[in-house]
Design a protein around this motif. Sequence first.
Motif, mmCIF file in Angstrom:
data_model
loop_
_atom_site.group_PDB
_atom_site.id
_atom_site.type_symbol
_atom_site.label_atom_id
_atom_site.label_comp_id
_atom_site.label_asym_id
_atom_site.label_seq_id
_atom_site.Cartn_x
_atom_site.Cartn_y
_atom_site.Cartn_z
ATOM 1 N N ASP A 3 0.820 -1.213 0.000
ATOM 2 C CA ASP A 3 0.000 0.000 0.000
ATOM 3 C C ASP A 3 0.851 1.260 0.000
ATOM 4 N N PHE A 4 2.057 1.169 0.544
ATOM 5 C CA PHE A 4 2.927 2.323 0.665
ATOM 6 C C PHE A 4 3.824 2.521 -0.546
ATOM 7 N N ILE A 5 3.867 1.550 -1.426
ATOM 8 C CA ILE A 5 4.761 1.617 -2.577
ATOM 9 C C ILE A 5 4.030 2.250 -3.754
ATOM 10 N N LYS A 6 4.670 3.217 -4.387
ATOM 11 C CA LYS A 6 4.117 3.842 -5.578
ATOM 12 C C LYS A 6 4.783 3.210 -6.804
ATOM 13 N N ALA A 11 6.498 -0.038 -14.393
ATOM 14 C CA ALA A 11 6.552 -0.766 -13.111
ATOM 15 C C ALA A 11 5.153 -1.192 -12.680
ATOM 16 N N GLU A 12 4.143 -0.429 -13.067
ATOM 17 C CA GLU A 12 2.761 -0.818 -12.747
ATOM 18 C C GLU A 12 2.399 -2.128 -13.432
ATOM 19 N N THR A 13 2.820 -2.289 -14.665
ATOM 20 C CA THR A 13 2.530 -3.494 -15.433
ATOM 21 C C THR A 13 3.139 -4.733 -14.785
ATOM 22 N N TYR A 14 4.320 -4.588 -14.237
ATOM 23 C CA TYR A 14 5.072 -5.716 -13.682
ATOM 24 C C TYR A 14 5.085 -5.719 -12.150
ATOM 25 N N GLU A 42 9.177 3.803 -3.967
ATOM 26 C CA GLU A 42 8.690 3.935 -5.343
ATOM 27 C C GLU A 42 9.488 3.044 -6.285
ATOM 28 N N LEU A 43 8.798 2.555 -7.314
ATOM 29 C CA LEU A 43 9.429 1.837 -8.410
ATOM 30 C C LEU A 43 8.971 2.501 -9.700
ATOM 31 N N ASP A 44 9.914 2.872 -10.536
ATOM 32 C CA ASP A 44 9.613 3.543 -11.799
ATOM 33 C C ASP A 44 10.445 2.873 -12.887
ATOM 34 N N MET A 45 9.777 2.452 -13.963
ATOM 35 C CA MET A 45 10.499 1.786 -15.038
ATOM 36 C C MET A 45 10.022 2.318 -16.384
ATOM 37 N N ASP A 46 10.977 2.598 -17.257
ATOM 38 C CA ASP A 46 10.612 3.059 -18.596
ATOM 39 C C ASP A 46 10.378 1.862 -19.517
ATOM 40 N N THR A 47 9.999 2.140 -20.749
ATOM 41 C CA THR A 47 9.659 1.079 -21.697
ATOM 42 C C THR A 47 10.867 0.241 -22.125
ATOM 43 N N GLU A 48 12.066 0.725 -21.852
ATOM 44 C CA GLU A 48 13.272 -0.023 -22.196
ATOM 45 C C GLU A 48 13.753 -0.909 -21.051
ATOM 46 N N GLY A 49 13.050 -0.884 -19.922
ATOM 47 C CA GLY A 49 13.407 -1.741 -18.801
ATOM 48 C C GLY A 49 14.406 -1.143 -17.833
ATOM 49 N N ASN A 50 14.579 0.174 -17.892
ATOM 50 C CA ASN A 50 15.458 0.852 -16.940
ATOM 51 C C ASN A 50 14.641 1.152 -15.691
ATOM 52 N N LEU A 51 15.014 0.511 -14.596
ATOM 53 C CA LEU A 51 14.236 0.559 -13.363
ATOM 54 C C LEU A 51 14.904 1.452 -12.330
ATOM 55 N N HIS A 52 14.124 2.343 -11.736
ATOM 56 C CA HIS A 52 14.593 3.218 -10.658
ATOM 57 C C HIS A 52 13.861 2.810 -9.392
ATOM 58 N N THR A 87 19.335 2.355 -7.818
ATOM 59 C CA THR A 87 18.712 2.525 -6.508
ATOM 60 C C THR A 87 19.075 3.899 -5.971
ATOM 61 N N GLU A 88 18.111 4.499 -5.305
ATOM 62 C CA GLU A 88 18.308 5.810 -4.683
ATOM 63 C C GLU A 88 17.780 5.720 -3.251
#
Length: 112
Positions: A3-6, A11-14, A42-52, A87-88
Amino acid sequence: MDDFIKFHNEAETYQDQLLDQLMAVLDPELGIDIVNLGLIYELDMDTEGNLHVLMTLTTIGCPLADVIDAEIKYALGELDFVHSIETEVTFEPAWDISRLSRYGRIALGIRG
């Protein structure tokens, strides 16, 4: 628990696969996974698979921060759709026990 993770963008898809991998990463001192501890913000990923991954630690001077970071990168790197992982660590907001999942509370013996 999550619930706390954005989740942002791809990243929403996976979401389920990402969480499953992160739940394999344990805090070495507490023996509880970093998702149930509430360390992932938070997890953020672009269409190329670069995950933050935006995360925190239970304490600012955590001596095992590098171990946790390496474990996150190893676990997430096993996913075919992840190309790179950054990772940050942030302490805004600071971690506190309110971020623990029900499982995390039980595992640490915290009531309420």
